[in-house]
Design an enzyme around this catalytic site. Sequence first.
Site, PDB file in Angstrom:
ATOM      1  N   HIS A  98      -2.098   0.098   0.365  1.00  0.00           N
ATOM      2  CA  HIS A  98      -3.208   0.826   0.991  1.00  0.00           C
ATOM      3  C   HIS A  98      -4.544   0.159   0.650  1.00  0.00           C
ATOM      4  CE1 HIS A  98      -0.286   3.935   1.705  1.00  0.00           C
ATOM      5  NE2 HIS A  98      -0.071   4.102   0.427  1.00  0.00           N
ATOM      6  N   GLU A 116      -3.262   6.658  -4.930  1.00  0.00           N
ATOM      7  CA  GLU A 116      -2.324   7.760  -5.051  1.00  0.00           C
ATOM      8  C   GLU A 116      -1.656   7.729  -6.406  1.00  0.00           C
ATOM      9  OE1 GLU A 116      -0.145   6.231  -1.604  1.00  0.00           O
ATOM     10  OE2 GLU A 116       1.663   6.162  -2.833  1.00  0.00           O
ATOM     11  N   HIS A 173       3.790  -1.115  -3.120  1.00  0.00           N
ATOM     12  CA  HIS A 173       4.662  -0.079  -3.682  1.00  0.00           C
ATOM     13  C   HIS A 173       5.624   0.464  -2.639  1.00  0.00           C
ATOM     14  CE1 HIS A 173       1.326   2.126  -1.827  1.00  0.00           C
ATOM     15  NE2 HIS A 173       2.182   3.113  -1.629  1.00  0.00           N
ATOM     16  N   ARG A 193       2.073  -1.903   6.246  1.00  0.00           N
ATOM     17  CA  ARG A 193       3.485  -2.136   5.930  1.00  0.00           C
ATOM     18  C   ARG A 193       3.710  -3.624   5.684  1.00  0.00           C
ATOM     19  NH1 ARG A 193       5.858   0.369  10.356  1.00  0.00           N
ATOM     20  NH2 ARG A 193       5.535   2.397   9.407  1.00  0.00           N
TER      21      ARG A 193
HETATM   22 ZN    ZN Z   1       1.657   4.875  -0.501  1.00  0.00          ZN
END
Ligand code: ZN
Length: 317
Positions: A98, A116, A173, A193
């Site tokens: 991200h 996150e 991740h 992605r």
């Molecule tokens: Zn994520």
Amino acid sequence: MNLNQPIFLQPVFQERIWGGTKLNELFQYEIPSNTTGECWAVSAHPNGQSVVNNGPYAGMKLGDLWSAHPELFASKSAVFPLLTKLLDASDDLSVQVHPDDAYAGVHENGELGKTECWYIVDAEPGASIIYGHEAHSKEQLVQLIQEGKWNDLLTSIPVKSGDFFYVPSGTIHALGRGVVVLETQQSSDTTYRVYDYDRRDKDGNLRELHLEKAIDVTTIPQAYVAGSYNTRQAEGLAVTTFVSNDFFTVEKWDVDGTAQLRGGEQKYKILSVIDGSGVLRADGQSYELPKGTHFILPVGFDSYELEGKLQLIVSNE
Ligand code: ZN
């Protein structure tokens, strides 16, 4: 009318090709299908908003409550900045990364970036996650991606329930098959992605990758660093702080017996009951807290009692 009440929220479920049935098995949620991947438990993101279940604001969307009643939150943020989810990875999720706020602001129409973190609620034996990568330079990162040497590039880590992982923006991740996590994140839905295990959908198509942006935002070098966490004990309560930074503070509260809470800090709190059950008491009212309950304690809700044997993940901005 007593405005000083906890705000209980109705989650929104999201079907995903990698989802399963564990959100029903572990939390008794009525899920929409056997491929339910995500429970957006406390969300004001337009892609899935929580609705208030109780009290004077019943029926309101969290985003509307945020705008109409800023006094409940006393935040400097224009939008509700956090998103709390439960995820059931019944299959491997695609490997992703991200952007941070600056990059997302420029390239994603003013979206927030996405930092996150994961609390592992449940993990099957042998389950693992992808966290970080082994490249030492951008050239090496690009080369390993172009050559498809994923085993050389990606760092895989075994996980068990109770583990915690902080995943700052820029970290490559992926959740692995057999893992259920509670995720606390910035309120953002921007994902680049990197690799999808060359899986094809029922029409034979590969999912889109976003390699250029992913390479732009990936932190290099980045390897996994194990965390260690402090726990402080009080009567009936043990509080473990996992992370506390500019994005969020995330703690685990273990309640065993009766815990008296006195606030003082002028911050709203987001609470999720991830195990056990109990009761919240305040102002002569009591509220049942079965496993899987998600609620917000607004600013000023600072003298209350938790009773029972339960585990909560507690966060604030
Ligand atoms: Zn994520």
